[in-house]
Design a protein around this motif. Structure first.
Motif, PDB file in Angstrom:
ATOM      1  N   ALA A   2       0.837  -1.191   0.000  1.00 35.31           N
ATOM      2  CA  ALA A   2       0.000   0.000   0.000  1.00 35.31           C
ATOM      3  C   ALA A   2       0.876   1.246   0.000  1.00 35.31           C
ATOM      4  O   ALA A   2       2.029   1.215   0.416  1.00 35.31           O
ATOM      5  CB  ALA A   2      -0.905   0.001   1.228  1.00 35.31           C
ATOM      6  N   ALA A   3       0.297   2.334  -0.484  1.00 40.11           N
ATOM      7  CA  ALA A   3       0.946   3.643  -0.483  1.00 40.11           C
ATOM      8  C   ALA A   3      -0.156   4.686  -0.519  1.00 40.11           C
ATOM      9  O   ALA A   3      -1.309   4.376  -0.847  1.00 40.11           O
ATOM     10  CB  ALA A   3       1.866   3.790  -1.698  1.00 40.11           C
ATOM     11  N   LEU A  56      10.478  -5.559   0.941  1.00 41.21           N
ATOM     12  CA  LEU A  56       9.436  -4.533   1.066  1.00 41.21           C
ATOM     13  C   LEU A  56       8.274  -5.059   1.908  1.00 41.21           C
ATOM     14  O   LEU A  56       7.711  -4.332   2.725  1.00 41.21           O
ATOM     15  CB  LEU A  56       8.952  -4.075  -0.310  1.00 41.21           C
ATOM     16  N   GLU A  57       7.920  -6.323   1.729  1.00 41.94           N
ATOM     17  CA  GLU A  57       6.867  -6.920   2.556  1.00 41.94           C
ATOM     18  C   GLU A  57       7.314  -7.031   4.014  1.00 41.94           C
ATOM     19  O   GLU A  57       6.549  -6.745   4.923  1.00 41.94           O
ATOM     20  CB  GLU A  57       6.490  -8.303   2.020  1.00 41.94           C
ATOM     21  N   ASP A  58       8.557  -7.441   4.239  1.00 40.72           N
ATOM     22  CA  ASP A  58       9.066  -7.606   5.607  1.00 40.72           C
ATOM     23  C   ASP A  58       9.121  -6.290   6.368  1.00 40.72           C
ATOM     24  O   ASP A  58       8.911  -6.257   7.575  1.00 40.72           O
ATOM     25  CB  ASP A  58      10.466  -8.229   5.600  1.00 40.72           C
ATOM     26  N   THR A  59       9.440  -5.201   5.691  1.00 45.88           N
ATOM     27  CA  THR A  59       9.633  -3.920   6.361  1.00 45.88           C
ATOM     28  C   THR A  59       8.425  -2.990   6.243  1.00 45.88           C
ATOM     29  O   THR A  59       8.484  -1.852   6.692  1.00 45.88           O
ATOM     30  CB  THR A  59      10.872  -3.204   5.794  1.00 45.88           C
ATOM     31  N   ALA A  60       7.343  -3.458   5.647  1.00 47.01           N
ATOM     32  CA  ALA A  60       6.151  -2.613   5.474  1.00 47.01           C
ATOM     33  C   ALA A  60       5.543  -2.244   6.828  1.00 47.01           C
ATOM     34  O   ALA A  60       5.617  -3.005   7.789  1.00 47.01           O
ATOM     35  CB  ALA A  60       5.115  -3.344   4.619  1.00 47.01           C
ATOM     36  N   LEU A  61       4.944  -1.073   6.888  1.00 45.87           N
ATOM     37  CA  LEU A  61       4.276  -0.605   8.095  1.00 45.87           C
ATOM     38  C   LEU A  61       2.924  -1.302   8.214  1.00 45.87           C
ATOM     39  O   LEU A  61       2.079  -1.208   7.325  1.00 45.87           O
ATOM     40  CB  LEU A  61       4.070   0.910   8.023  1.00 45.87           C
ATOM     41  N   ARG A  63       0.180  -3.487  11.420  1.00 45.84           N
ATOM     42  CA  ARG A  63      -0.061  -3.930  12.800  1.00 45.84           C
ATOM     43  C   ARG A  63      -0.563  -5.362  12.828  1.00 45.84           C
ATOM     44  O   ARG A  63      -1.308  -5.740  13.722  1.00 45.84           O
ATOM     45  CB  ARG A  63      -1.070  -3.004  13.472  1.00 45.84           C
ATOM     46  N   TRP A  64      -0.199  -6.161  11.864  1.00 50.08           N
ATOM     47  CA  TRP A  64      -0.607  -7.557  11.778  1.00 50.08           C
ATOM     48  C   TRP A  64       0.587  -8.361  11.255  1.00 50.08           C
ATOM     49  O   TRP A  64       1.516  -7.803  10.688  1.00 50.08           O
ATOM     50  CB  TRP A  64      -1.828  -7.707  10.858  1.00 50.08           C
ATOM     51  N   PRO A  65       0.574  -9.676  11.451  1.00 46.85           N
ATOM     52  CA  PRO A  65       1.695 -10.507  10.977  1.00 46.85           C
ATOM     53  C   PRO A  65       1.838 -10.449   9.462  1.00 46.85           C
ATOM     54  O   PRO A  65       0.853 -10.328   8.734  1.00 46.85           O
ATOM     55  CB  PRO A  65       1.321 -11.919  11.434  1.00 46.85           C
ATOM     56  N   VAL A  66       3.059 -10.555   8.986  1.00 47.44           N
ATOM     57  CA  VAL A  66       3.326 -10.462   7.553  1.00 47.44           C
ATOM     58  C   VAL A  66       2.658 -11.594   6.770  1.00 47.44           C
ATOM     59  O   VAL A  66       2.327 -11.433   5.602  1.00 47.44           O
ATOM     60  CB  VAL A  66       4.847 -10.412   7.273  1.00 47.44           C
ATOM     61  N   LEU A  73      -5.116  -3.289   3.007  1.00 50.16           N
ATOM     62  CA  LEU A  73      -3.758  -2.772   2.856  1.00 50.16           C
ATOM     63  C   LEU A  73      -2.738  -3.835   2.477  1.00 50.16           C
ATOM     64  O   LEU A  73      -1.541  -3.563   2.464  1.00 50.16           O
ATOM     65  CB  LEU A  73      -3.314  -2.077   4.150  1.00 50.16           C
ATOM     66  N   GLY A  74      -3.192  -5.036   2.211  1.00 47.87           N
ATOM     67  CA  GLY A  74      -2.268  -6.085   1.790  1.00 47.87           C
ATOM     68  C   GLY A  74      -1.205  -6.359   2.830  1.00 47.87           C
ATOM     69  O   GLY A  74      -1.497  -6.620   3.990  1.00 47.87           O
ATOM     70  N   TYR A  75       0.058  -6.260   2.428  1.00 52.33           N
ATOM     71  CA  TYR A  75       1.170  -6.526   3.335  1.00 52.33           C
ATOM     72  C   TYR A  75       1.585  -5.286   4.115  1.00 52.33           C
ATOM     73  O   TYR A  75       2.523  -5.332   4.893  1.00 52.33           O
ATOM     74  CB  TYR A  75       2.354  -7.104   2.561  1.00 52.33           C
ATOM     75  N   GLY A  76       0.912  -4.161   3.910  1.00 60.79           N
ATOM     76  CA  GLY A  76       1.204  -2.937   4.644  1.00 60.79           C
ATOM     77  C   GLY A  76       1.713  -1.844   3.735  1.00 60.79           C
ATOM     78  O   GLY A  76       1.809  -1.994   2.523  1.00 60.79           O
ATOM     79  N   ALA A  77       2.033  -0.698   4.350  1.00 57.93           N
ATOM     80  CA  ALA A  77       2.531   0.465   3.610  1.00 57.93           C
ATOM     81  C   ALA A  77       4.030   0.301   3.340  1.00 57.93           C
ATOM     82  O   ALA A  77       4.812   0.044   4.248  1.00 57.93           O
ATOM     83  CB  ALA A  77       2.265   1.740   4.401  1.00 57.93           C
ATOM     84  N   ALA A  78       4.390   0.448   2.083  1.00 60.53           N
ATOM     85  CA  ALA A  78       5.793   0.286   1.681  1.00 60.53           C
ATOM     86  C   ALA A  78       6.660   1.348   2.338  1.00 60.53           C
ATOM     87  O   ALA A  78       6.274   2.514   2.430  1.00 60.53           O
ATOM     88  CB  ALA A  78       5.905   0.368   0.160  1.00 60.53           C
TER      89      ALA A  78
END
Length: 137
Positions: A2-3, A56-61, A63-66, A73-78
């Motif tokens: 996400a962005a 990018l998935e590992d370091t995304a912002l 509040r849930w497990p990867v 938001l998928g895997y989180g904010a890049a």
């Protein structure tokens, strides 16, 4: 990934002298994520595309497990800074593909109807609309 995709400044005219405050959407968000992937790749030129995506998935912002992506938001904010500046993230082996959420299986396509009899020409079934075709990973 996400962005931001709302109220992204963009050029309003062809002379590139004035910004508009209203713009964005998925086109702006995907451009931001791909730019972050390009930053990571420029820092780590020997990494494969799978490794860039994995860090990018590992370091995304988030509040849930990867391993359990969000519906919204998928895997989180890049966050490319985590990789490029701070050196975080685990690229893993170059041949391993990134993780994918697979808990919801794709629906099976409907069974093909029996072939029409030769006596009379049967009308063709209607083609499904593109929105009716599921996108599965």
């Amino acid at each position: 990934m996400a962005a931001p995709g709302v109220d992204i400044p963009r050029w309003c005219d062809t002379s590139f002298r004035r910004y508009c405050a209203h713009g964005g959407g998925t086109a702006a968000a995907s451009a931001l994520v791909s730019a972050q992937a390009a930053l990571v790749w420029s820092k780590h030129r020997d990494w494969t595309a799978a490794q860039v995506l994995r860090v990018l998935e590992d370091t995304a912002l988030r509040r849930w497990p990867v391993d359990t992506p969000s519906k919204y938001l998928g895997y989180g904010a890049a966050r490319a800074r985590q990789v490029v500046v701070l050196g975080r993230g685990r690229p893993g082996p170059p041949t391993r593909t990134p993780r994918r959420h697979t808990s919801t299986p794709c629906p099976r396509p409907p069974a093909a109807p029996p072939p029409p009899r030769r006596r009379r020409r049967a009308p063709r079934p209607p083609r499904p609309a593109l929105s009716a075709i599921p996108v599965c990973h």
